[in-house]
Design a protein around this motif. Sequence first.
Motif, PDB file in Angstrom:
ATOM      1  N   GLU A 153     -18.452 -16.944 -25.110  1.00 33.75           N
ATOM      2  CA  GLU A 153     -19.173 -18.419 -25.535  1.00 33.75           C
ATOM      3  C   GLU A 153     -18.880 -19.370 -24.896  1.00 33.75           C
ATOM      4  OE1 GLU A 153     -18.210 -19.246 -29.499  1.00 33.75           O
ATOM      5  OE2 GLU A 153     -18.810 -16.806 -30.317  1.00 33.75           O
ATOM      6  N   PRO A 154     -19.604 -20.222 -24.037  1.00 33.66           N
ATOM      7  CA  PRO A 154     -19.586 -21.753 -23.414  1.00 33.66           C
ATOM      8  C   PRO A 154     -18.702 -21.847 -23.971  1.00 33.66           C
ATOM      9  CG  PRO A 154     -21.616 -21.628 -24.666  1.00 33.66           C
ATOM     10  CD  PRO A 154     -21.128 -20.168 -25.034  1.00 33.66           C
ATOM     11  N   VAL A 155     -17.570 -22.668 -22.834  1.00 26.11           N
ATOM     12  CA  VAL A 155     -16.565 -23.472 -23.532  1.00 26.11           C
ATOM     13  C   VAL A 155     -17.196 -24.848 -24.283  1.00 26.11           C
ATOM     14  CG1 VAL A 155     -14.878 -24.935 -22.783  1.00 26.11           C
ATOM     15  CG2 VAL A 155     -14.901 -22.759 -21.220  1.00 26.11           C
ATOM     16  N   GLY A 156     -18.212 -25.690 -23.011  1.00 26.16           N
ATOM     17  CA  GLY A 156     -18.619 -26.696 -23.953  1.00 26.16           C
ATOM     18  C   GLY A 156     -19.007 -27.664 -23.058  1.00 26.16           C
ATOM     19  N   VAL A 157     -18.988 -29.374 -23.378  1.00 27.20           N
ATOM     20  CA  VAL A 157     -19.314 -30.086 -22.125  1.00 27.20           C
ATOM     21  C   VAL A 157     -17.942 -29.377 -21.004  1.00 27.20           C
ATOM     22  CG1 VAL A 157     -19.204 -32.149 -21.713  1.00 27.20           C
ATOM     23  CG2 VAL A 157     -19.941 -31.597 -24.214  1.00 27.20           C
ATOM     24  N   VAL A 158     -18.282 -29.177 -20.013  1.00 22.67           N
ATOM     25  CA  VAL A 158     -17.636 -29.137 -18.786  1.00 22.67           C
ATOM     26  C   VAL A 158     -17.792 -30.331 -17.793  1.00 22.67           C
ATOM     27  CG1 VAL A 158     -16.803 -28.374 -16.502  1.00 22.67           C
ATOM     28  CG2 VAL A 158     -17.755 -26.447 -18.774  1.00 22.67           C
ATOM     29  N   GLY A 159     -16.294 -31.067 -17.556  1.00 25.49           N
ATOM     30  CA  GLY A 159     -16.296 -32.730 -16.080  1.00 25.49           C
ATOM     31  C   GLY A 159     -16.037 -32.372 -15.286  1.00 25.49           C
ATOM     32  N   LEU A 160     -16.928 -32.149 -14.277  1.00 23.50           N
ATOM     33  CA  LEU A 160     -16.938 -31.497 -13.096  1.00 23.50           C
ATOM     34  C   LEU A 160     -16.892 -32.883 -11.341  1.00 23.50           C
ATOM     35  CD1 LEU A 160     -17.701 -29.539 -11.179  1.00 23.50           C
ATOM     36  CD2 LEU A 160     -20.288 -29.887 -11.218  1.00 23.50           C
ATOM     37  N   ILE A 161     -15.152 -32.243 -11.417  1.00 21.57           N
ATOM     38  CA  ILE A 161     -15.255 -33.842 -10.929  1.00 21.57           C
ATOM     39  C   ILE A 161     -14.905 -33.300  -9.148  1.00 21.57           C
ATOM     40  CG2 ILE A 161     -13.005 -35.486  -9.839  1.00 21.57           C
ATOM     41  CD1 ILE A 161     -12.795 -35.248 -12.542  1.00 21.57           C
ATOM     42  N   THR A 162     -15.273 -33.599  -7.981  1.00 18.64           N
ATOM     43  CA  THR A 162     -16.143 -32.884  -6.707  1.00 18.64           C
ATOM     44  C   THR A 162     -15.167 -33.980  -6.061  1.00 18.64           C
ATOM     45  OG1 THR A 162     -18.687 -33.861  -6.800  1.00 18.64           O
ATOM     46  CG2 THR A 162     -17.867 -31.126  -7.699  1.00 18.64           C
ATOM     47  N   PRO A 163     -15.177 -33.702  -4.469  1.00 18.79           N
ATOM     48  CA  PRO A 163     -14.916 -34.043  -3.407  1.00 18.79           C
ATOM     49  C   PRO A 163     -15.502 -34.737  -2.367  1.00 18.79           C
ATOM     50  CG  PRO A 163     -14.063 -32.204  -3.206  1.00 18.79           C
ATOM     51  CD  PRO A 163     -14.884 -32.110  -4.546  1.00 18.79           C
ATOM     52  N   TRP A 164     -15.258 -35.140  -0.863  1.00 21.30           N
ATOM     53  CA  TRP A 164     -15.642 -35.998  -0.290  1.00 21.30           C
ATOM     54  C   TRP A 164     -16.556 -34.581   1.007  1.00 21.30           C
ATOM     55  CZ3 TRP A 164     -12.755 -36.253   4.215  1.00 21.30           C
ATOM     56  CH2 TRP A 164     -11.603 -36.282   4.101  1.00 21.30           C
ATOM     57  N   ASN A 165     -15.219 -33.716   1.326  1.00 27.25           N
ATOM     58  CA  ASN A 165     -15.319 -33.376   2.261  1.00 27.25           C
ATOM     59  C   ASN A 165     -16.374 -32.256   2.089  1.00 27.25           C
ATOM     60  OD1 ASN A 165     -14.311 -31.818   0.662  1.00 27.25           O
ATOM     61  ND2 ASN A 165     -13.069 -30.395   1.479  1.00 27.25           N
ATOM     62  N   GLU A 173     -20.802 -24.204  -5.584  1.00 26.72           N
ATOM     63  CA  GLU A 173     -20.119 -23.514  -6.456  1.00 26.72           C
ATOM     64  C   GLU A 173     -19.838 -23.076  -7.783  1.00 26.72           C
ATOM     65  OE1 GLU A 173     -17.832 -22.507  -1.665  1.00 26.72           O
ATOM     66  OE2 GLU A 173     -16.941 -23.925  -2.989  1.00 26.72           O
ATOM     67  N   ARG A 174     -19.664 -24.450  -8.390  1.00 27.27           N
ATOM     68  CA  ARG A 174     -19.418 -24.391  -9.832  1.00 27.27           C
ATOM     69  C   ARG A 174     -20.669 -24.711 -10.765  1.00 27.27           C
ATOM     70  NH1 ARG A 174     -16.060 -25.200  -5.868  1.00 27.27           N
ATOM     71  NH2 ARG A 174     -14.430 -25.813  -6.355  1.00 27.27           N
ATOM     72  N   VAL A 175     -21.100 -25.579  -9.989  1.00 29.11           N
ATOM     73  CA  VAL A 175     -22.653 -26.036 -11.150  1.00 29.11           C
ATOM     74  C   VAL A 175     -23.616 -25.163 -11.337  1.00 29.11           C
ATOM     75  CG1 VAL A 175     -25.097 -27.687 -11.182  1.00 29.11           C
ATOM     76  CG2 VAL A 175     -22.952 -28.496 -11.052  1.00 29.11           C
ATOM     77  N   PRO A 176     -23.585 -24.174 -11.018  1.00 31.45           N
ATOM     78  CA  PRO A 176     -25.057 -23.115 -11.655  1.00 31.45           C
ATOM     79  C   PRO A 176     -24.036 -21.570 -12.188  1.00 31.45           C
ATOM     80  CG  PRO A 176     -24.717 -22.690  -8.840  1.00 31.45           C
ATOM     81  CD  PRO A 176     -24.195 -23.361  -9.357  1.00 31.45           C
ATOM     82  N   TYR A 177     -22.916 -21.663 -12.168  1.00 33.01           N
ATOM     83  CA  TYR A 177     -22.535 -21.243 -12.239  1.00 33.01           C
ATOM     84  C   TYR A 177     -21.711 -21.858 -14.171  1.00 33.01           C
ATOM     85  CZ  TYR A 177     -21.272 -18.686  -8.205  1.00 33.01           C
ATOM     86  OH  TYR A 177     -21.948 -18.655  -6.566  1.00 33.01           O
ATOM     87  N   ILE A 178     -21.932 -22.291 -13.898  1.00 31.76           N
ATOM     88  CA  ILE A 178     -21.297 -23.045 -15.468  1.00 31.76           C
ATOM     89  C   ILE A 178     -22.464 -23.414 -16.544  1.00 31.76           C
ATOM     90  CG2 ILE A 178     -20.429 -25.829 -16.019  1.00 31.76           C
ATOM     91  CD1 ILE A 178     -19.233 -27.017 -13.850  1.00 31.76           C
ATOM     92  N   LEU A 179     -23.848 -23.647 -15.937  1.00 34.80           N
ATOM     93  CA  LEU A 179     -25.105 -23.310 -15.951  1.00 34.80           C
ATOM     94  C   LEU A 179     -25.054 -21.537 -16.457  1.00 34.80           C
ATOM     95  CD1 LEU A 179     -27.424 -26.190 -14.436  1.00 34.80           C
ATOM     96  CD2 LEU A 179     -25.887 -27.082 -16.685  1.00 34.80           C
ATOM     97  N   ALA A 180     -25.011 -21.309 -15.973  1.00 29.30           N
ATOM     98  CA  ALA A 180     -24.507 -19.786 -16.209  1.00 29.30           C
ATOM     99  C   ALA A 180     -24.764 -19.064 -17.315  1.00 29.30           C
ATOM    100  CB  ALA A 180     -24.727 -18.801 -15.396  1.00 29.30           C
ATOM    101  N   SER A 181     -23.190 -19.549 -17.906  1.00 32.77           N
ATOM    102  CA  SER A 181     -22.371 -19.347 -19.052  1.00 32.77           C
ATOM    103  C   SER A 181     -22.793 -20.344 -20.713  1.00 32.77           C
ATOM    104  CB  SER A 181     -21.178 -20.174 -19.050  1.00 32.77           C
ATOM    105  OG  SER A 181     -20.708 -21.525 -18.865  1.00 32.77           O
ATOM    106  N   TYR A 482     -16.024 -20.223 -16.764  1.00 32.57           N
ATOM    107  CA  TYR A 482     -16.611 -21.680 -18.087  1.00 32.57           C
ATOM    108  C   TYR A 482     -16.912 -20.887 -19.930  1.00 32.57           C
ATOM    109  CZ  TYR A 482     -15.980 -24.057 -13.747  1.00 32.57           C
ATOM    110  OH  TYR A 482     -15.593 -24.353 -12.877  1.00 32.57           O
ATOM    111  N   THR A 483     -16.049 -19.849 -19.442  1.00 32.47           N
ATOM    112  CA  THR A 483     -16.768 -19.433 -21.747  1.00 32.47           C
ATOM    113  C   THR A 483     -14.793 -18.987 -21.917  1.00 32.47           C
ATOM    114  OG1 THR A 483     -15.803 -16.734 -20.263  1.00 32.47           O
ATOM    115  CG2 THR A 483     -18.120 -17.913 -20.507  1.00 32.47           C
TER     116      THR A 483
END
Length: 500
Positions: A153-165, A173-181, A482-483
């Motif tokens: 089951e999906p974890v829920g609300v995910v906070g995502l902090i990304t860097p400048w590089n 590398e994160r968003v589509p997998y988080i949403l897929a879950s 993310y599950t």
Amino acid sequence: MDQNSTRLSPPAEPRDFGFYVDGKSVPAGERDVFLRNSPGHGCPVTRIPKCTAADLDRAVDAARAAFEDRRWSGLNGQARAAVLLRAGALIRERADEIAYWETLENGKPISQARAEVGGCADMFEYASGLARSLHGDSFNNLGDGMFGLVTREPVGVVGLITPWNFPFLILCERVPYILASGCTIVAKPSEVTSATTLILAGILTEAGLPDGCMNVVTGSGATIGQALLDHPRVDMLSFTGSTAVGRRVVEASGRSNFKKLGLELGGKNPQIVFADADLEDAADGVAFGMAFNTGQCCVSGSRLIVERAVADDVTQMVRDKLARAVVGDPLDEATQIGAITTDAQNSTILGYIEKGKAEGARLVCGGEPVDLGQGQFIAPTVFADVTPEMAIAREEIFGPVLTVLPFDTVDEAITIANDTEYGLAASVWTKNIDKALTVTRRVQAGRFWVNTTLAGGPELPLGGFKQSGWGREAGIYGVEEYTQVKSVHIEIGKRSPWIA
């Protein structure tokens, strides 16, 4: 951007962005804004709102509402896959625009930015299949009276902090997998490279992602980032950045609601070259591995661990390669090495170069700023006569600086490679399969390359050993991250009474 010219140039005026909540861009209004100057050109290119704690609460509330009413997680895999596929197609349609703003804010070469955007579309397309194939398990071996299920089951609300590089690449590398879950997202990009994250939020809405499922709140790490870490209504936090800040993320999770964490942190990554390697290939790979993205790369191959018999030759070959690398205007298609992204990082890199000289390392090439009349650039730098205890051999410099350390045996190479608190990535160059497999098995790193470096795609997971992080991103592992796993026991037939 001059659409009629083959040579791109910075905009005449900076572009204004809002932040993004509940499917809509919110203008800065009376809020303060962050004016971003292009590190490659020295001129203003974007204005980004400095959000408030109330803005963050609004974004979390939107993500929470979207998760709890199941407007996204309640859809079947085919419906979620269709949105992710459409987003991938829109990214391809807008690749030039995304790459342009990525280059302006970050300083990376436009050709590199464009290639990264193509890879990001791949991530969405691959994750779309995972949205359909994510599954649990069943246990039919519990006897005639019991049937077992394991669900994800999906974890829920995910906070995502990304860097400048890698503002767009690490995001994708994160968003589509988080949403897929089936989760929803509140993203906080670096304040110096927020544009492409905001562009992606609009793309996802256009692709059909329900409102509230992707929110972007802009501002500094000390204010918005910390508030996101501490927020009690955020169930999981994914952070990419330094190991030092990663420790603070772990502490914050314990203080708040024991958020689940995904951490991709620092690296001091070895490139191990044996005498039996194709030395021309190895030298080119080493040069690429240390100078890609101006060395501002967590998986940068910043330590050349080379067999002593060929150490001088390989070092000279790397030097010759770097002498031909083009350092220049990031908007020039010919540029291979762009600008240093922030003033602070520019000072840090130059400080490490001076420290290397003071420690007694021999400067082989580079070691100074490159004056192009505008922007901030550093020549790719190689140090020889390096010993393992030197700061330049142990600490993550996050710039185009390579240290050369010789070895005599396979065991010594492995020992030097593992002599670090980090374990993010490693490369080995050899034509001997026994050596390649031995090194691959024994060097502690989450990503490994044999006779190549910095290669990959959406299928294989990303992440580190030791103090380089927790968890994995991308691939099926990146969706499962993310599950939550739930065990379900189903009794069959009439219950045997406890009380007769």
